[in-house]
Design a protein around this motif. Sequence first.
Motif, PDB file in Angstrom:
ATOM      1  N   LYS A 149       0.836  -1.207   0.000  1.00 47.67           N
ATOM      2  CA  LYS A 149       0.000   0.000   0.000  1.00 47.67           C
ATOM      3  C   LYS A 149       0.869   1.255   0.000  1.00 47.67           C
ATOM      4  N   SER A 150       1.901   1.245   0.878  1.00 48.85           N
ATOM      5  CA  SER A 150       2.739   2.446   0.963  1.00 48.85           C
ATOM      6  C   SER A 150       3.531   2.642  -0.336  1.00 48.85           C
ATOM      7  N   LYS A 151       3.970   1.517  -0.942  1.00 51.04           N
ATOM      8  CA  LYS A 151       4.722   1.619  -2.198  1.00 51.04           C
ATOM      9  C   LYS A 151       3.840   2.226  -3.294  1.00 51.04           C
ATOM     10  N   THR A 152       2.595   1.764  -3.323  1.00 53.13           N
ATOM     11  CA  THR A 152       1.673   2.290  -4.328  1.00 53.13           C
ATOM     12  C   THR A 152       1.431   3.780  -4.117  1.00 53.13           C
ATOM     13  N   ARG A 153       1.281   4.121  -2.836  1.00 52.32           N
ATOM     14  CA  ARG A 153       1.065   5.540  -2.558  1.00 52.32           C
ATOM     15  C   ARG A 153       2.261   6.363  -3.058  1.00 52.32           C
ATOM     16  N   THR A 154       3.462   5.847  -2.751  1.00 53.25           N
ATOM     17  CA  THR A 154       4.666   6.547  -3.208  1.00 53.25           C
ATOM     18  C   THR A 154       4.656   6.722  -4.728  1.00 53.25           C
ATOM     19  N   VAL A 155       4.337   5.646  -5.430  1.00 51.42           N
ATOM     20  CA  VAL A 155       4.314   5.718  -6.900  1.00 51.42           C
ATOM     21  C   VAL A 155       3.315   6.765  -7.367  1.00 51.42           C
ATOM     22  N   LEU A 156       2.135   6.758  -6.730  1.00 49.39           N
ATOM     23  CA  LEU A 156       1.117   7.727  -7.154  1.00 49.39           C
ATOM     24  C   LEU A 156       1.568   9.156  -6.870  1.00 49.39           C
ATOM     25  N   ILE A 157       2.192   9.321  -5.666  1.00 50.30           N
ATOM     26  CA  ILE A 157       2.688  10.663  -5.328  1.00 50.30           C
ATOM     27  C   ILE A 157       3.728  11.100  -6.356  1.00 50.30           C
ATOM     28  N   LEU A 158       4.619  10.147  -6.689  1.00 44.66           N
ATOM     29  CA  LEU A 158       5.635  10.461  -7.702  1.00 44.66           C
ATOM     30  C   LEU A 158       4.986  10.834  -9.022  1.00 44.66           C
ATOM     31  N   ALA A 159       3.944  10.063  -9.395  1.00 46.12           N
ATOM     32  CA  ALA A 159       3.271  10.338 -10.666  1.00 46.12           C
ATOM     33  C   ALA A 159       2.672  11.736 -10.651  1.00 46.12           C
ATOM     34  N   VAL A 160       2.007  12.068  -9.529  1.00 49.92           N
ATOM     35  CA  VAL A 160       1.417  13.411  -9.418  1.00 49.92           C
ATOM     36  C   VAL A 160       2.526  14.462  -9.486  1.00 49.92           C
ATOM     37  N   GLY A 161       3.615  14.139  -8.779  1.00 50.97           N
ATOM     38  CA  GLY A 161       4.769  15.047  -8.805  1.00 50.97           C
ATOM     39  C   GLY A 161       5.256  15.271 -10.223  1.00 50.97           C
ATOM     40  N   PHE A 162       5.354  14.189 -10.972  1.00 49.88           N
ATOM     41  CA  PHE A 162       5.757  14.307 -12.380  1.00 49.88           C
ATOM     42  C   PHE A 162       4.791  15.189 -13.156  1.00 49.88           C
ATOM     43  N   VAL A 163       3.494  14.917 -12.911  1.00 48.14           N
ATOM     44  CA  VAL A 163       2.472  15.669 -13.639  1.00 48.14           C
ATOM     45  C   VAL A 163       2.645  17.159 -13.383  1.00 48.14           C
ATOM     46  N   ILE A 164       3.004  17.484 -12.134  1.00 47.68           N
ATOM     47  CA  ILE A 164       3.169  18.908 -11.817  1.00 47.68           C
ATOM     48  C   ILE A 164       4.532  19.418 -12.295  1.00 47.68           C
TER      49      ILE A 164
END
Lengths: 124, 523
Positions: free
Chosen positions: B181-196
Amino acid sequence: MARILVADDDVDVRTLVVLKLKSSGHEVLSVENGAEAVQSCLANRPDLVVLDLMMPGMSGLQACEAIRSDPTVAGTPVILLTARAQEADVDAGLKSGADEYLTKPFSPRELATCVDSLLAGGRG
Amino acid sequence: MSGLGWLERLERSSMRKQYLLSLALIGVVLLMTTLVCAGAVVWASISMRNAEQRIVALGTANRAVLQDMTDAQTGLASYRVRREQSVLQPYEFAMNFLPFDQRRLRGLAASSPSLEAAAKQQSDAIAAWLGRYASPSLDGRHRTTAEDDRLFDRGQDLFKTVRSSNKAVQARIDSEIRHIKSKTRTVLILAVGFVILLPLLAVLVVFLVVRRMGDSVVKPLTDVSDVLDRLSAGDTEARASVTGPEEIREIATALNRLTDENLRASEVEADVLSQLETIDRVRTDLVSTVSHELRTPLTSIAGYLELLQDDLLDKMSPQQATMMGAIRRNLDRLNELITNLLALSRAEETQLSVEPVDLRGIAAEVASDIRLTAAARDITVRTLQSAAPVVVLGDRSQLIRAVSNLVTNAVKFSRQGGVVELRVTQEGGHALLEVVDEGIGIPSGDLAGLGSRFYRASNAMQAEIAGTGLGLRIVQTILDRHDGSLAVGSVEGEGSTFTIKLPVTRSGYGQVLAARTAEPSYD
């Protein structure tokens, strides 16, 4: 009877003026150029000066200005003789301080009348 | 080729190319950003689903193993009481499923070492339970009650170990869930970070590139503009540096070439001007020298003649007096000729000094100058003036010369006691100055020849009236240079009218100046 200085580089014109003025009863001194005219003017204090405009070396205009700038002879009446009758030349002549301006060829009678008139204190 | 060289080359290429490249760069960066962001999101969702599926499968497998073991334990306990083969059925079922379920669990646990270790411990516990309890319980050997009780107690203990090892596996699975769960959250945060971040990065890169290209355009343009300023301020040394994009380099080159040509042209112009000045000075000197050289001997001749005449006044025979008169007349003629030749040369070549001139003033001045001469032959000279100023733009001394020549002619050709009239009028856009005499007139056949050099009317020569034939030529020349004209009307024996026609100055400007110039500049 007055003492008159005549300056002209042309010996015939000079002699003509001298003859006419002498026959009118004046004492006449004559020189050949502007520098001598100024020198003689200072030395002999003539009552009147007749200057040819175009003389080698110092021109009549320059001689006239030199005479006007020396306080001891500045008041001497000056007649300029010239072959040029342009307004600009007349202006320059009168500015240099000449009292009268005679255009060549002038008649000796005209000159004598002019001289007498200036000696009498009038102009023209 | 170095990176800088590449950039420099780009900056020197045409602006069109640079801007197309900028647009392409923006497009590429935006496309990459979109792709990276989409990829991150897709990857995150896929990996999360995979992880979820695996966790669910792990939990199911682990529970199945425990279920198998519970069934086996219960089966064996029942068998110990009843000793019937039928009650062993649950145990046998469980034993059939257990290897499969265990394999499934260990297969799923293989990806995580800690999970695999826990699963291995569970397998060991199960193996211990099987080897040291299940197998002895079913070997059919007779045991005492005490022995049997001990075996059963051992089975209970071993089962507890299995159960606790199963719990340990479950605990590992739970921790795995949390980890994923935490790994997925990290990936999503990274993805959002990339998007921004990526668009920001893209904007920054594009901004830097465009600004650099802008500089490479603006700086050379500013340079060109500076050079233009310096040139217009009179700095002939200023030259544009040929840098930047192709278009601006072309502008700079053209500007430099133009400036060079201008400089050369102005040098040539200055040269020509100085030569013209020299020529003009030489000519002016020549005119004054010639006039001096001609008039000085004339002065002597005329002067000595006058003295001779005075001396010989009463001693000359009539014939000698006639001869003297001829000398005198011809001297006058020579003098007039010289005067007219010089006047003509001056009228043709001298620069006009143009100013507003009131023709009424000129007429009055000329009339008053000639009255004395005219009076000698009892000729009246009068002026007829308009009330308003008649203003033309012209050279005052030259206009006086022209009018004076006409009036001198009029007096010369008038009869004793005649009248010469000067009329100044304005007619539309033209100023008219008429000189009217009642003299001998001009034969109609001679009118066309008037104004040619040295041309003289036939009746003037017959009447032996002195003249050089230059007077009208001078008038004509002066009027030509003033955009004016001369008209002649004459009846032989009755008189002539010469009309000067000049353009008047426009509007009130001339009137105002006329009011000023008409004031006593002449007296």
